[in-house]
Write an enzyme that holds these catalytic residues in place. Structure first.
Site, PDB file in Angstrom:
ATOM      1  N   LEU A  41       0.876  -1.166   0.000  1.00  0.00           N
ATOM      2  CA  LEU A  41       0.000   0.000   0.000  1.00  0.00           C
ATOM      3  C   LEU A  41       0.914   1.217   0.000  1.00  0.00           C
ATOM      4  CD1 LEU A  41      -2.811  -0.714   2.634  1.00  0.00           C
ATOM      5  CD2 LEU A  41      -3.134  -0.141   0.230  1.00  0.00           C
ATOM      6  N   ASP A  42       0.568   2.219  -0.765  1.00  0.00           N
ATOM      7  CA  ASP A  42       1.388   3.423  -0.818  1.00  0.00           C
ATOM      8  C   ASP A  42       1.482   4.091   0.555  1.00  0.00           C
ATOM      9  OD1 ASP A  42       1.855   3.232  -3.583  1.00  0.00           O
ATOM     10  OD2 ASP A  42      -0.071   4.185  -4.012  1.00  0.00           O
ATOM     11  N   TYR A  43       2.503   4.893   0.712  1.00  0.00           N
ATOM     12  CA  TYR A  43       2.765   5.631   1.942  1.00  0.00           C
ATOM     13  C   TYR A  43       1.540   6.435   2.380  1.00  0.00           C
ATOM     14  CZ  TYR A  43       5.365   8.951   4.951  1.00  0.00           C
ATOM     15  OH  TYR A  43       5.820   9.724   5.988  1.00  0.00           O
TER      16      TYR A  43
END
Length: 191
Positions: A41-43
């Site tokens: 999952l992206d930051y």
């Protein structure tokens, strides 16, 4: 037996265990040795992240060939009309090609913890929530799909991956499941 960890990855946490820039990582929330994320999952995204100690299981969960459906709750800027929902359901043509059709619908704001920092209602006075289910995982795909239609994503939460659900896990909380390998089919003796 395989161990599967279901973690509610908080906003602004990297989907890795180390960072040389001092940013928050999975190690700040999960103390488990020998586990690796099944996907990422992206930051700036939050929600369900699956981790395991079983490489074959990670592959079955994360590899695009298996088309594991992923459910996202997406808060977007603006009011999403029926034409935009229909476009998401048909598939969106992005710079890297057309997406597969998504299941898309408007939803009421989900009952989830407030994000820190929260989406600013003065900057974004009109927002809608969508539930999107996709079966591919291009880089920042959901954000690019909604932006392409003129609805920038303000908050992105992964609610499910295949049969696994975020459920009542609060940001930073996790639970462990033990998965038993399916029994191999018995072989008939050759004659």
């Amino acid at each position: 037996m395989s161990q599967l960890y279901l973690l509610h990855k908080p906003y602004r946490v990297l989907s890795q265990f180390r960072d040389d820039q001092g940013r928050a990582t999975l190690a700040d929330h999960l103390d488990a040795r020998g586990v690796y994320p099944a996907g990422r999952l992206d930051y700036d995204s939050e929600g369900l992240l699956l981790l395991s100690d079983d490489g074959a299981l990670i592959h079955r969960i994360a590899h695009p060939r298996h088309r594991q459906p992923k459910t996202y709750w997406v808060q977007v800027e603006g009011h999403v009309d029926n034409d935009a929902l229909a476009a998401l359901r048909r598939g969106i043509t992005l710079k890297d090609g057309p997406t597969r059709p998504a299941r898309a619908r408007r939803i009421a704001p989900p009952e989830i913890a407030e994000r820190t920092p929260p989406v600013n209602p003065k900057r974004h006075p009109r927002t809608d929530w969508l539930e999107l289910v996709i079966s591919e995982g291009r880089n920042r795909q959901v954000r690019r799909m909604t932006a392409h239609l003129g609805f920038p994503t303000l908050r992105l939460i992964r609610a499910a991956v295949g049969p696994w659900r975020l459920g009542s896990l609060a940001p930073g909380e996790w639970r462990r499941e033990t998965l038993h390998a399916p029994r191999s089919a018995s072989r008939r003796p050759r004659r």
